[in-house]
Design a protein around this motif. Structure first.
Motif, PDB file in Angstrom:
ATOM      1  N   PHE A 103       3.125  30.623  -0.512  1.00 28.84           N
ATOM      2  CA  PHE A 103       1.877  29.994  -0.930  1.00 28.84           C
ATOM      3  C   PHE A 103       1.314  30.605  -2.209  1.00 28.84           C
ATOM      4  O   PHE A 103       0.646  29.916  -2.975  1.00 28.84           O
ATOM      5  CB  PHE A 103       0.856  29.999   0.200  1.00 28.84           C
ATOM      6  CG  PHE A 103       1.174  28.974   1.248  1.00 28.84           C
ATOM      7  CD1 PHE A 103       1.222  27.633   0.927  1.00 28.84           C
ATOM      8  CD2 PHE A 103       1.467  29.348   2.539  1.00 28.84           C
ATOM      9  CE1 PHE A 103       1.534  26.677   1.872  1.00 28.84           C
ATOM     10  CE2 PHE A 103       1.783  28.404   3.499  1.00 28.84           C
ATOM     11  CZ  PHE A 103       1.817  27.065   3.164  1.00 28.84           C
ATOM     12  N   ILE A 104       1.602  31.874  -2.472  1.00 26.41           N
ATOM     13  CA  ILE A 104       1.251  32.442  -3.777  1.00 26.41           C
ATOM     14  C   ILE A 104       2.041  31.726  -4.869  1.00 26.41           C
ATOM     15  O   ILE A 104       1.511  31.403  -5.938  1.00 26.41           O
ATOM     16  CB  ILE A 104       1.501  33.964  -3.801  1.00 26.41           C
ATOM     17  CG1 ILE A 104       0.474  34.684  -2.943  1.00 26.41           C
ATOM     18  CG2 ILE A 104       1.461  34.499  -5.232  1.00 26.41           C
ATOM     19  CD1 ILE A 104       0.754  36.161  -2.768  1.00 26.41           C
ATOM     20  N   GLY A 105       3.312  31.449  -4.595  1.00 23.76           N
ATOM     21  CA  GLY A 105       4.128  30.700  -5.545  1.00 23.76           C
ATOM     22  C   GLY A 105       3.617  29.287  -5.760  1.00 23.76           C
ATOM     23  O   GLY A 105       3.570  28.796  -6.890  1.00 23.76           O
ATOM     24  N   VAL A 106       3.226  28.621  -4.682  1.00 21.67           N
ATOM     25  CA  VAL A 106       2.683  27.260  -4.804  1.00 21.67           C
ATOM     26  C   VAL A 106       1.399  27.270  -5.631  1.00 21.67           C
ATOM     27  O   VAL A 106       1.208  26.423  -6.513  1.00 21.67           O
ATOM     28  CB  VAL A 106       2.439  26.642  -3.407  1.00 21.67           C
ATOM     29  CG1 VAL A 106       1.624  25.371  -3.508  1.00 21.67           C
ATOM     30  CG2 VAL A 106       3.756  26.365  -2.717  1.00 21.67           C
ATOM     31  N   LEU A 107       0.536  28.230  -5.360  1.00 22.95           N
ATOM     32  CA  LEU A 107      -0.702  28.328  -6.143  1.00 22.95           C
ATOM     33  C   LEU A 107      -0.408  28.617  -7.611  1.00 22.95           C
ATOM     34  O   LEU A 107      -1.085  28.100  -8.503  1.00 22.95           O
ATOM     35  CB  LEU A 107      -1.613  29.411  -5.567  1.00 22.95           C
ATOM     36  CG  LEU A 107      -2.330  29.057  -4.276  1.00 22.95           C
ATOM     37  CD1 LEU A 107      -3.102  30.262  -3.751  1.00 22.95           C
ATOM     38  CD2 LEU A 107      -3.256  27.880  -4.481  1.00 22.95           C
ATOM     39  N   GLY A 108       0.603  29.433  -7.869  1.00 24.28           N
ATOM     40  CA  GLY A 108       0.981  29.717  -9.249  1.00 24.28           C
ATOM     41  C   GLY A 108       1.472  28.480  -9.977  1.00 24.28           C
ATOM     42  O   GLY A 108       1.165  28.272 -11.151  1.00 24.28           O
TER      43      GLY A 108
END
Length: 102
Positions: free
Chosen positions: A14-19
């Motif tokens: 989810f950090i990747g998705v937000l990025g």
């Protein structure tokens, strides 16, 4: 212990998705996609370890190989885009948009 690895993988994903969603820098978006690939590899490795099955570890090796190929191609593309526009902001790269508004 399984829950901890799944939680870490979900947080990384989810950090990747937000990025990918929130950032405007191509390099940051690229690194976010790599983070999502690593999170999926962690999930596969976790379930392979839990079930004592080697199929998940084979998929992890495949993900690592795909990530390496993506990294080499993606970084080369980013370098070429930077040489052309002198910026990595995605708002500048609009040449593929249709300019004919009818």
């Amino acid at each position: 212990m399984l829950d901890f690895y799944i939680l870490v993988a979900l947080i990384l994903f989810f950090i990747g998705v937000l990025g990918v969603i929130l950032r405007k820098n191509i390099f940051t978006i690229f690194m976010s996609v790599e983070l999502m690939l690593n999170a999926t590899a962690l999930i596969f490795a976790t379930f392979a370890r839990q079930s004592l099955n080697l199929d998940g570890q084979v998929i992890v090796m495949l993900i690592i190989a795909i990530a390496a190929a993506e990294a080499s191609f993606g970084l080369a593309l980013i370098v070429l885009l930077y040489k052309k526009k002198q910026s990595l902001n995605i708002d500048i790269f609009d040449e593929l948009k249709d300019r004919d508004v009818s």
